[in-house]
Design a protein around this motif. Structure first.
Motif, mmCIF file in Angstrom:
data_model
loop_
_atom_site.group_PDB
_atom_site.id
_atom_site.type_symbol
_atom_site.label_atom_id
_atom_site.label_comp_id
_atom_site.label_asym_id
_atom_site.label_seq_id
_atom_site.Cartn_x
_atom_site.Cartn_y
_atom_site.Cartn_z
ATOM 1 N N PHE A 253 -30.117 -17.060 8.802
ATOM 2 C CA PHE A 253 -29.027 -16.510 7.993
ATOM 3 C C PHE A 253 -29.434 -15.153 7.408
ATOM 4 O O PHE A 253 -28.664 -14.187 7.450
ATOM 5 C CB PHE A 253 -28.662 -17.478 6.859
ATOM 6 N N GLY A 254 -30.634 -15.075 6.850
ATOM 7 C CA GLY A 254 -31.096 -13.830 6.248
ATOM 8 C C GLY A 254 -31.244 -12.711 7.265
ATOM 9 O O GLY A 254 -30.881 -11.558 6.990
ATOM 10 N N THR A 255 -31.760 -13.027 8.450
ATOM 11 C CA THR A 255 -31.944 -12.007 9.489
ATOM 12 C C THR A 255 -30.605 -11.495 10.004
ATOM 13 O O THR A 255 -30.447 -10.292 10.263
ATOM 14 C CB THR A 255 -32.779 -12.586 10.648
ATOM 15 N N THR A 256 -29.627 -12.387 10.161
ATOM 16 C CA THR A 256 -28.292 -11.962 10.601
ATOM 17 C C THR A 256 -27.670 -11.008 9.587
ATOM 18 O O THR A 256 -27.087 -9.975 9.955
ATOM 19 C CB THR A 256 -27.383 -13.192 10.800
ATOM 20 N N GLU A 257 -27.803 -11.336 8.298
ATOM 21 C CA GLU A 257 -27.311 -10.433 7.255
ATOM 22 C C GLU A 257 -28.025 -9.087 7.340
ATOM 23 O O GLU A 257 -27.395 -8.018 7.219
ATOM 24 C CB GLU A 257 -27.542 -11.057 5.873
ATOM 25 N N PHE A 258 -29.329 -9.128 7.538
ATOM 26 C CA PHE A 258 -30.133 -7.905 7.595
ATOM 27 C C PHE A 258 -29.616 -6.935 8.650
ATOM 28 O O PHE A 258 -29.432 -5.738 8.393
ATOM 29 C CB PHE A 258 -31.597 -8.274 7.878
ATOM 30 N N PHE A 259 -29.338 -7.423 9.843
ATOM 31 C CA PHE A 259 -28.923 -6.537 10.918
ATOM 32 C C PHE A 259 -27.495 -6.027 10.735
ATOM 33 O O PHE A 259 -27.219 -4.836 10.901
ATOM 34 C CB PHE A 259 -29.066 -7.239 12.267
ATOM 35 N N TYR A 260 -26.565 -6.909 10.389
ATOM 36 C CA TYR A 260 -25.168 -6.467 10.320
ATOM 37 C C TYR A 260 -24.849 -5.677 9.059
ATOM 38 O O TYR A 260 -23.886 -4.899 9.044
ATOM 39 C CB TYR A 260 -24.231 -7.667 10.461
ATOM 40 N N LEU A 261 -25.644 -5.836 8.000
ATOM 41 C CA LEU A 261 -25.431 -5.000 6.822
ATOM 42 C C LEU A 261 -25.677 -3.527 7.128
ATOM 43 O O LEU A 261 -25.097 -2.642 6.482
ATOM 44 C CB LEU A 261 -26.347 -5.462 5.683
ATOM 45 N N GLN A 262 -26.530 -3.241 8.119
ATOM 46 C CA GLN A 262 -26.763 -1.853 8.516
ATOM 47 C C GLN A 262 -25.440 -1.176 8.893
ATOM 48 O O GLN A 262 -25.086 -0.112 8.380
ATOM 49 C CB GLN A 262 -27.732 -1.791 9.701
ATOM 50 N N ASN A 263 -24.710 -1.800 9.808
ATOM 51 C CA ASN A 263 -23.446 -1.225 10.263
ATOM 52 C C ASN A 263 -22.362 -1.307 9.196
ATOM 53 O O ASN A 263 -21.515 -0.415 9.083
ATOM 54 C CB ASN A 263 -22.978 -1.947 11.534
ATOM 55 N N HIS A 264 -22.379 -2.374 8.403
ATOM 56 C CA HIS A 264 -21.379 -2.539 7.352
ATOM 57 C C HIS A 264 -21.498 -1.424 6.320
ATOM 58 O O HIS A 264 -20.496 -0.783 5.946
ATOM 59 C CB HIS A 264 -21.560 -3.907 6.692
#
Length: 410
Positions: free
Chosen positions: A241-252
């Motif tokens: 869960f934390g890693t998924t947030e980490f990557f997509y927050l970049q684009n967000h």
């Protein structure tokens, strides 16, 4: 007994490992590669597929690459790891083809597979031969702290460079990688007794036979001690869960007008929090105990995930996720290792990486598809909802089992 000269070379592995580890995790592209590829025209769904390809490769190759380190040496495995990463950087930077990007992510996954078991094995075997095994946890703790320091440097420098020039970002990453390759040649391979194969048995057949036998016996250990599986599923789902947030927050955040420098600062602060709580993890575990950790960690995760999805300060809640990472990397690792017999330790720990990759294969493209079809805000909301359902199920199961504290393995 080992000679004085060999003892001196093995002792050198400890500081060399510190330097190699720091260079390994000083990847300036880590916090910005999704923004870079999105800027080159790749969609969120394609980015989700690329990350899934990475984890599918990691899932399939974790055990076979462990055999490479055992048969041909941990030093060779670590050097090959960084060489492959250099190739993956070139493919990511130069390629405009989605197919070649897939190849690059496969090569990158193999890089991590080759390092994951070899690095720890080289360090532990060196200390075993030096009769300094009791110092391993202290040295391992320093190494984990160095990893977070490397990540802070990578996020701050990588974000600052990316605002100015992605060419400089990738070039410096490649230069650091070359430094790691050169450092790897200073390792002393620990002399260990290797299993002999009959002359009639080829290399591939020997690898397949040994891997199958070790896998079946390790699975037998997990069946007899199901709490190993509980700890692995619990920790790796939270990390996914934390890693998924980490990557997509970049684009967000990029879509909201934030630049790479701002994103790098947020990620660096999260690493600092993770590093500090990692050092404090033994005290936290002593105060809360196993049950306290297993109940409070998923609840804190939910607060963070819902905070990222709904609050006006998602960066604050993402930073708080670092508390979980720091504590769980130390505490749950200890819980698992106390339950695993030494001769199956490396194989069973490799299942942790496989489970993490399995969860990422499911979660990452799902959020990418939602972000592509609707928006990433909805993707974060769905992620928080899935985590809520999973946490409810885990707490219900854990409450009913009334599982006792972990016991040391024989």
């Amino acid at each position: 007994m080992i000679s004085v000269n060999l003892r001196r070379r093995l002792a050198r592995n400890i500081p060399v490992n510190y330097l190699f580890t720091f260079l390994f995790f000083t990847d300036l592209t880590r916090g910005v590669w999704m923004i870079y590829l999105a800027g080159r025209g790749f969609s969120l769904l394609q980015l989700g597929i690329l990350e899934s390809v990475f984890h599918i490769t990691s899932f399939l190759m974790e055990v076979p690459t462990g055999a490479v380190a055992d048969l041909w040496g941990r030093k060779a495995s670590r050097i090959l790891s960084r060489t492959l990463f250099l190739g993956s950087l070139a493919l990511m930077f130069f390629s405009t083809s989605f197919t070649l990007q897939i190849l690059g992510f496969i090569v990158c996954a193999l890089n991590y597979n080759l390092e994951s078991g070899a690095g720890e094995a080289l360090l532990y075997d060196s200390m075993l031969l030096l009769e300094r095994k009791d110092e391993y946890m202290r040295i391992k703790g320093r190494q984990e702290f160095l990893i977070q320091c490397a990540a802070i440097v990578a996020f701050l420098c990588g974000g600052w460079l990316a605002v100015r020039s992605y060419s400089a970002n990738f070039a410096l990453s490649a230069l650091v990688c070359c430094g790691a390759i050169c450092t790897g040649f200073f390792f002393q391979e620990p002399p260990i007794r290797r299993e002999k194969r009959s002359r009639e048995q080829g290399v591939l057949a020997g690898i397949a036979h040994a891997t199958r036998r070790q896998t079946l016996r390790s699975l037998g250990v997990i069946r007899r001690r199901p709490r190993i599986a509980l700890f692995i599923l619990f920790s790796e789902l939270i990390f996914a869960f934390g890693t998924t947030e980490f990557f997509y927050l970049q684009n967000h955040w990029k879509a909201l007008g934030r630049d790479e420098w701002y994103i790098g600062i947020i990620f660096a602060v999260q690493c600092a929090v993770s590093g500090i709580t990692g050092l404090l993890a033994p005290r936290i575990e002593e105060r809360l105990g196993e049950r306290g950790i297993l109940i409070s960690a998923p609840l804190l995760m939910l607060v963070c995930l819902w905070g990222i999805a709904l609050s006006p300060v998602p960066g604050l809640f993402f930073v708080l996720l670092g508390i979980l990472e720091g504590v769980l990397l130390v505490a749950v690792s200890d819980y698992i290792n106390r339950l695993i017999p030494s001769r199956y330790r490396a194989t069973i720990l490799s299942y942790q990486s496989m489970v993490f990759s399995f969860f990422m294969i499911l979660l990452f493209p799902l959020v990418g598809w939602i972000g592509e079809s609707w928006n990433l805000s909805l993707g974060f909301l769905v992620l928080a909802l899935i985590a809520s359902l999973g946490t409810a199920g885990f707490l219900l199961f854990y409450g009913r089992t009334g599982a006792p504290e972990s016991q040391s393995s024989a």
